[in-house]
Design a protein around this motif. Structure first.
Motif, mmCIF file in Angstrom:
data_model
loop_
_atom_site.group_PDB
_atom_site.id
_atom_site.type_symbol
_atom_site.label_atom_id
_atom_site.label_comp_id
_atom_site.label_asym_id
_atom_site.label_seq_id
_atom_site.Cartn_x
_atom_site.Cartn_y
_atom_site.Cartn_z
ATOM 1 N N LEU A 180 0.824 -1.212 0.000
ATOM 2 C CA LEU A 180 0.000 0.000 0.000
ATOM 3 C C LEU A 180 0.856 1.258 0.000
ATOM 4 C CD1 LEU A 180 -2.845 -0.974 2.475
ATOM 5 C CD2 LEU A 180 -3.059 -0.486 0.029
ATOM 6 N N TRP A 181 1.956 1.213 0.715
ATOM 7 C CA TRP A 181 2.845 2.378 0.758
ATOM 8 C C TRP A 181 3.438 2.635 -0.630
ATOM 9 C CZ3 TRP A 181 7.775 2.887 4.272
ATOM 10 C CH2 TRP A 181 8.200 4.202 4.277
ATOM 11 N N ALA A 182 3.841 1.562 -1.314
ATOM 12 C CA ALA A 182 4.407 1.708 -2.659
ATOM 13 C C ALA A 182 3.343 2.188 -3.643
ATOM 14 C CB ALA A 182 4.992 0.386 -3.118
ATOM 15 N N TRP A 183 2.098 1.741 -3.464
ATOM 16 C CA TRP A 183 1.029 2.079 -4.399
ATOM 17 C C TRP A 183 0.495 3.488 -4.151
ATOM 18 C CZ3 TRP A 183 -4.664 0.604 -3.792
ATOM 19 C CH2 TRP A 183 -5.381 0.890 -4.948
ATOM 20 N N LEU A 184 0.247 3.833 -2.897
ATOM 21 C CA LEU A 184 -0.382 5.118 -2.581
ATOM 22 C C LEU A 184 0.615 6.239 -2.333
ATOM 23 C CD1 LEU A 184 -3.122 3.848 -0.112
ATOM 24 C CD2 LEU A 184 -3.404 4.452 -2.523
ATOM 25 N N GLY A 185 1.839 5.895 -2.050
ATOM 26 C CA GLY A 185 2.827 6.911 -1.697
ATOM 27 C C GLY A 185 2.785 7.174 -0.200
ATOM 28 N N PRO A 186 3.884 7.612 0.346
ATOM 29 C CA PRO A 186 3.949 7.772 1.800
ATOM 30 C C PRO A 186 2.963 8.790 2.367
ATOM 31 C CG PRO A 186 6.073 8.284 0.772
ATOM 32 C CD PRO A 186 5.137 7.875 -0.299
ATOM 33 N N ALA A 187 2.767 9.909 1.711
ATOM 34 C CA ALA A 187 1.876 10.946 2.248
ATOM 35 C C ALA A 187 0.424 10.470 2.256
ATOM 36 C CB ALA A 187 2.015 12.224 1.433
ATOM 37 N N VAL A 188 -0.009 9.912 1.132
ATOM 38 C CA VAL A 188 -1.390 9.428 1.039
ATOM 39 C C VAL A 188 -1.587 8.235 1.970
ATOM 40 C CG1 VAL A 188 -3.127 8.474 -0.517
ATOM 41 C CG2 VAL A 188 -1.600 10.265 -1.328
ATOM 42 N N PHE A 189 -0.612 7.374 2.035
ATOM 43 C CA PHE A 189 -0.701 6.204 2.910
ATOM 44 C C PHE A 189 -0.858 6.654 4.356
ATOM 45 C CE2 PHE A 189 1.419 2.950 5.540
ATOM 46 C CZ PHE A 189 0.556 1.899 5.285
ATOM 47 N N GLU A 198 -2.152 9.446 5.459
ATOM 48 C CA GLU A 198 -3.502 10.010 5.637
ATOM 49 C C GLU A 198 -4.555 8.897 5.737
ATOM 50 O OE1 GLU A 198 -4.311 13.109 6.210
ATOM 51 O OE2 GLU A 198 -2.209 13.697 6.099
ATOM 52 N N VAL A 199 -4.399 7.837 4.976
ATOM 53 C CA VAL A 199 -5.333 6.718 5.036
ATOM 54 C C VAL A 199 -5.268 6.036 6.407
ATOM 55 C CG1 VAL A 199 -5.831 4.418 4.109
ATOM 56 C CG2 VAL A 199 -5.366 6.310 2.560
ATOM 57 N N ILE A 200 -4.064 5.850 6.927
ATOM 58 C CA ILE A 200 -3.902 5.225 8.238
ATOM 59 C C ILE A 200 -4.501 6.112 9.324
ATOM 60 C CG2 ILE A 200 -2.209 4.476 9.963
ATOM 61 C CD1 ILE A 200 -2.575 2.533 7.650
ATOM 62 N N VAL A 201 -4.232 7.408 9.279
ATOM 63 C CA VAL A 201 -4.758 8.341 10.282
ATOM 64 C C VAL A 201 -6.283 8.368 10.215
ATOM 65 C CG1 VAL A 201 -4.871 10.773 10.951
ATOM 66 C CG2 VAL A 201 -2.678 9.719 10.410
ATOM 67 N N ALA A 202 -6.844 8.388 9.025
ATOM 68 C CA ALA A 202 -8.306 8.372 8.878
ATOM 69 C C ALA A 202 -8.903 7.078 9.416
ATOM 70 C CB ALA A 202 -8.684 8.566 7.413
ATOM 71 N N GLY A 203 -8.216 5.979 9.183
ATOM 72 C CA GLY A 203 -8.700 4.688 9.697
ATOM 73 C C GLY A 203 -8.669 4.642 11.217
ATOM 74 N N ILE A 204 -7.624 5.163 11.803
ATOM 75 C CA ILE A 204 -7.538 5.197 13.268
ATOM 76 C C ILE A 204 -8.597 6.146 13.818
ATOM 77 C CG2 ILE A 204 -6.095 5.897 15.212
ATOM 78 C CD1 ILE A 204 -3.693 4.860 13.575
ATOM 79 N N ALA A 205 -8.808 7.293 13.183
ATOM 80 C CA ALA A 205 -9.816 8.248 13.639
ATOM 81 C C ALA A 205 -11.227 7.662 13.548
ATOM 82 C CB ALA A 205 -9.731 9.539 12.835
#
Length: 65
Positions: free
Chosen positions: A44-53, A55-62
């Protein structure tokens, strides 16, 4: 000539091996799951890029709270 001395395993040793088999299976299963999670994270990190990845993790935790 003499033959090598062999010792047959006693019942205690055989039962200890039998008891260790499920523990080994559990450890292997845990190792497979952890490896799969790490591989998915890297993919996922390779596909989405570190910044987007991130944000996805932070949104999931939130979303959990």
């Amino acid at each position: 000539m003499s033959e090598p001395i062999t010792v047959d395993p006693g019942p205690a040793e055989v039962s200890a091996r039998a008891a260790a088999a499920p523990q080994r299976a559990v450890l292997v299963a845990i190792a497979v799951v952890v490896t799969a999670m790490i591989a998915a994270t890297l993919a996922l990190w390779a596909w989405l890029g570190p910044a987007v990845f991130y944000e996805v993790i932070v949104a999931g935790i939130a979303a959990c709270f």
